[in-house]
Design a protein around this motif. Structure first.
Motif, short mmCIF file in Angstrom:
data_model
loop_
_atom_site.label_atom_id
_atom_site.label_comp_id
_atom_site.label_asym_id
_atom_site.label_seq_id
_atom_site.Cartn_x
_atom_site.Cartn_y
_atom_site.Cartn_z
N VAL A 2 0.84 -1.19 0.00
CA VAL A 2 0.00 0.00 0.00
C VAL A 2 0.87 1.25 0.00
N GLN A 3 0.52 2.18 -0.86
CA GLN A 3 1.22 3.46 -0.88
C GLN A 3 0.22 4.60 -1.02
N LEU A 4 0.44 5.65 -0.24
CA LEU A 4 -0.27 6.92 -0.41
C LEU A 4 0.80 7.97 -0.62
N VAL A 5 0.73 8.65 -1.76
CA VAL A 5 1.77 9.61 -2.11
C VAL A 5 1.14 10.98 -2.28
N GLU A 6 1.53 11.90 -1.38
CA GLU A 6 1.00 13.27 -1.43
C GLU A 6 1.88 14.14 -2.29
N SER A 7 1.27 15.17 -2.84
CA SER A 7 2.01 16.19 -3.59
C SER A 7 1.22 17.48 -3.56
N GLY A 8 1.89 18.57 -3.95
CA GLY A 8 1.18 19.84 -4.09
C GLY A 8 1.46 20.86 -3.00
N GLY A 9 2.23 20.48 -1.99
CA GLY A 9 2.55 21.45 -0.96
C GLY A 9 3.55 22.49 -1.45
N GLY A 10 3.79 23.49 -0.60
CA GLY A 10 4.75 24.52 -0.97
C GLY A 10 4.57 25.77 -0.14
N LEU A 11 5.21 26.82 -0.61
CA LEU A 11 5.15 28.13 0.05
C LEU A 11 4.16 29.02 -0.71
N VAL A 12 3.25 29.64 0.02
CA VAL A 12 2.25 30.50 -0.61
C VAL A 12 2.00 31.70 0.30
N GLN A 13 1.65 32.81 -0.29
CA GLN A 13 1.36 34.01 0.49
C GLN A 13 -0.04 33.92 1.11
N PRO A 14 -0.27 34.62 2.20
CA PRO A 14 -1.63 34.66 2.76
C PRO A 14 -2.64 35.10 1.71
N GLY A 15 -3.79 34.40 1.72
CA GLY A 15 -4.80 34.66 0.71
C GLY A 15 -4.66 33.83 -0.54
N GLY A 16 -3.56 33.13 -0.67
CA GLY A 16 -3.32 32.31 -1.85
C GLY A 16 -3.98 30.95 -1.76
N SER A 17 -3.73 30.14 -2.79
CA SER A 17 -4.35 28.82 -2.90
C SER A 17 -3.32 27.75 -3.20
N LEU A 18 -3.64 26.55 -2.76
CA LEU A 18 -2.86 25.36 -3.10
C LEU A 18 -3.83 24.20 -3.27
N ARG A 19 -3.43 23.24 -4.09
CA ARG A 19 -4.21 22.02 -4.24
C ARG A 19 -3.32 20.83 -3.91
N LEU A 20 -3.68 20.12 -2.88
CA LEU A 20 -2.94 18.92 -2.50
C LEU A 20 -3.56 17.70 -3.18
N SER A 21 -2.71 16.76 -3.57
CA SER A 21 -3.16 15.52 -4.17
C SER A 21 -2.58 14.34 -3.40
N CYS A 22 -3.33 13.26 -3.38
CA CYS A 22 -2.87 12.03 -2.73
C CYS A 22 -3.26 10.87 -3.64
N ALA A 23 -2.26 10.20 -4.19
CA ALA A 23 -2.50 9.06 -5.08
C ALA A 23 -2.31 7.76 -4.30
N ALA A 24 -3.31 6.90 -4.37
CA ALA A 24 -3.29 5.65 -3.63
C ALA A 24 -3.02 4.47 -4.55
N SER A 25 -2.31 3.49 -4.02
CA SER A 25 -2.11 2.23 -4.73
C SER A 25 -2.09 1.11 -3.71
N GLY A 26 -2.45 -0.09 -4.16
CA GLY A 26 -2.42 -1.25 -3.28
C GLY A 26 -3.63 -1.43 -2.41
N ILE A 27 -4.65 -0.57 -2.57
CA ILE A 27 -5.90 -0.71 -1.83
C ILE A 27 -7.07 -0.63 -2.79
N VAL A 28 -8.23 -1.16 -2.34
CA VAL A 28 -9.45 -1.01 -3.11
C VAL A 28 -9.99 0.39 -2.78
N PHE A 29 -9.55 1.36 -3.54
CA PHE A 29 -9.75 2.76 -3.20
C PHE A 29 -11.22 3.10 -2.95
#
Length: 122
Positions: A2-29
């Motif tokens: 089983v693996q869960l792999v996150e991505s999308g983090g970073g540095l952003v200014q107040p008021g800004g936006s980010l989108r985090l993603s998590c891709a799963a494998s090895g499970i019946v999602f």
């Protein structure tokens, strides 16, 4: 394996936006509840948002109206859209998969990703 792999983090200014993603494998999602947790040094990990296998969602009060959790079964992925970010949203964000919403974060029957850092600062 089983693996869960996150991505999308970073540095952003107040008021800004980010989108985090998590891709799963090895499970019946499709049958797993999914959650996004966050943790800052010295504090307990807290549940930010969750989504059931039936697409019901729940949010931490402080992020309601700013964050949106979603899932895509075809991509075995869960997402966290974060808008109007504030410095207090800074943390390491973790993806969690568990058999039920109630077991999110419990550890014994679920799985965790490695985390992705979100820093909100000017």
């Amino acid at each position: 394996q089983v693996q869960l792999v996150e991505s999308g983090g970073g540095l952003v200014q107040p008021g800004g936006s980010l989108r985090l993603s998590c891709a799963a494998s090895g499970i019946v999602f499709n049958v797993y509840a999914m959650g996004w947790f966050r943790q800052v040094p010295g504090k307990q990990r807290e549940l930010v948002a969750s989504i059931s296998s039936g697409f019901s969602t729940e949010y931490l009060n402080s992020v309601k109206g700013r964050f949106t959790i979603s899932r895509d079964s075809s991509k075995k992925s869960v997402y966290l859209q974060m808008n109007n970010l504030k410095p207090e949203d800074s943390a390491v964000y973790y993806c969690n998969a568990a058999p039920t919403l109630g077991s999110l974060g419990s550890g014994s029957a679920g799985y965790w990703g490695q985390g992705t850092q979100v820093t909100v600062s000017s």
